[in-house]
Design an enzyme around this catalytic site. Structure first.
Site: not given
Length: 503
Positions: A38-39, A77, A136, A341-342
């Site tokens: 994540d992130d 997300c 998510h 995810d980004h």
């Protein structure tokens, strides 16, 4: 090294797709270990950031194809993961939210279309297990932050098992925002700092429990004759930037450098960015952030320190899972994929968070390791997260019953310099559609605030500090590519009114 890597990749694909006699055959039934982070910015040793301590991901990269220019379709997300899992670009504004998968279900997809590539594998003989945040929800179930754990899965047709150990936090959402003493942001109503570095072991935070659970599940899966898909979702480095102190100690805060993009880019409307609302929700932070008043340099260094510690912490957890895979002698027949995810603005453009159509928020790591490939290679082609679906299906010998928006990356896995690649990726958010080509990023917004066009030349401006959209001949050249990515998302007036504060 690159020559050796190319030979190794060629041998892998030759072994998969041909018999000894040279006749085509069905692809081998490799297992799949898919690690979601994540992130995670592409700020790792294997991406050229020598100051980051990421030895486990770097080791994996040395055995994988590392995609240096992979872009997500939506910088939030839930929507980013939904796009990856379905292989599709967003066509409804609901698909830009963290409830994107629920929006798809509400729209009533055809029964012939799997809800995710995980279901596609499951329908074709794979045993599927999810641990942690894959879609998510942090534990795969649908419920709000302060509610008890839900009974309905976010992806009900995809999983044979959906697992998570919430530990002392009790629920997935509490663990997602958890602190070492068992408290969490939700129940404390945001009265917490955005970082923590306790003298504690790895399992004092949720990702340590996730790694332990993944190790245990790998041991169970090693006894199965059935091929498996194991998805493992780690929380960090998502806010809060919490990690055991030993990972903080890897860095000298005084030597941490600041952003090369300290201000809002030239000739850009502030509407393209946001006021860091998610970050400011942590009420005990040292300072607040905004577009008009950036945080101090000292605090920016502290926050970057906290983020880097979280990256090193999650790197260690990934290392545990990969080590167990190897100990069980399953690495020889398991495809390993790591995906972020980004990205995330660490004060870049005065933003702390994601939710923009800038390179900072849209670019994330992607690496794919095939069994039997002893050396790594880098790929500088432009690829999209929607390309992962058809890639995985091809590698696993599974045909999808529909045409995804993505393209299989197999040609690039065979030859990272493959000349026939299209080199285009699309992203959507804040009432805008963005296209990334090899040399440029062009974004057009469906909004009142001018300018609605943004153009960055990545050859001379890799950090997107100067909008040159006045260069009309360049836009004319790029516009045909941009139009191909216009899915009609903003064609209807009610869609243009989409709220852009999805923070």
């Amino acid at each position: 090294m690159k020559k050796i890597a190319g030979i190794a990749i060629a041998i892998f694909f030759g072994a998969i797709f041909t018999n000894v006699g040279g006749q085509p055959k069905e692809p081998a039934r490799s297992n799949v270990l898919f690690i979601f982070v994540d992130d995670l910015r592409p700020e790792l040793g294997c991406y050229g950031s020598s100051y980051i301590h990421s030895p486990n991901l770097d080791k994996l990269a040395s055995q994988a194809v590392v995609f240096k220019k992979q872009f997500v379709t939506v910088p939030t997300c839930g929507a980013s993961r939904a796009s990856l899992l379905t292989g599709m670009l967003p066509r409804m504004v609901g698909e830009l939210s963290n409830e994107a998968l629920e929006s798809k279900k509400a729209a009533g997809n055809e029964k012939a279309i799997p809800e995710s590539f995980v279901q596609g594998l499951r329908q074709n003989g794979y045993y599927t297990v999810g641990i942690g945040k894959i879609s998510h929800s942090p534990d795969g179930y649908l419920y709000k932050y302060l509610q008890p754990k839900g009974k309905d899965l976010e992806l009900p047709a995809s999983w044979d098992e959906m697992l998570f150990d919430p530990g002392k936090w009790g629920t997935g959402w509490n663990a997602f925002f958890g602190y070492a003493n068992g408290t969490n942001r939700n129940e404390l109503k945001g009265a917490v700092p955005p970082y923590e570095g306790m003298a504690a072991d790895d399992e004092s935070y949720p990702d340590g429990l996730t790694a332990k659970l993944a190790e245990k599940k790998l041991q169970e899966l090693s006894g199965k004759k059935q091929p498996f898909f194991l998805g493992v979702g780690f929380f960090k480095p998502h806010l809060p930037f919490n990690a055991p102190k030993k990972y903080w100690d890897l860095y000298d805060e005084s030597k941490i450098t600041l952003t090369p993009s300290p201000g809002i880019p030239q000739h850009v409307n502030p509407a393209s960015f946001h006021q860091s609302a998610e970050f400011n929700d942590y009420k005990l932070g040292d300072e607040k952030a905004s577009l008009s008043a950036p945080v101090s340099d000292d605090y920016a260094r502290k926050l970057r320190h906290a983020y880097y510690a979280s990256v090193s912490y999650v790197d260690a957890q990934v290392g545990k899972v990969l080590a167990e895979l190897k100990r069980l002698n399953m690495d020889k027949n398991t495809i390993v994929i790591v995906w972020g995810d980004h990205g995330w603005h660490l004060g870049d453009d005065r933003v702390w968070g994601k939710h923009t159509l800038s390179e900072w928020a849209l670019r994330s790591p992607l690496m794919i390791k095939m069994p039997g490939s002893p050396q790594g290679a880098s790929c500088d082609k432009i690829v999209s997260s929607i390309d992962v679906y058809p890639t995985l299906m091809e590698l696993c010998g599974v045909k999808t019953p529909f045409a995804t928006d993505g393209k299989s990356l197999v040609p690039l896995l065979k030859d990272p310099k493959h000349a026939g690649w299209s080199n285009v990726a699309y992203s959507y958010f804040r009432r805008g559609i963005s296209v990334r080509t090899d040399d440029y990023r062009f974004t057009r917004y469906f909004r009142k605030q001018e300018p609605v066009n943004e153009l960055y030349d990545h050859r001379s401006d890799p950090f997107e500090n100067n909008n040159i959209s006045g260069a009309d001949p360049i836009i004319e050249t790029i516009m045909p590519f941009w139009k191909k990515g216009n899915t009609g998302l903003y064609d209807k007036p009610q869609n243009i009114q989409q709220k852009s504060s999805e923070e």
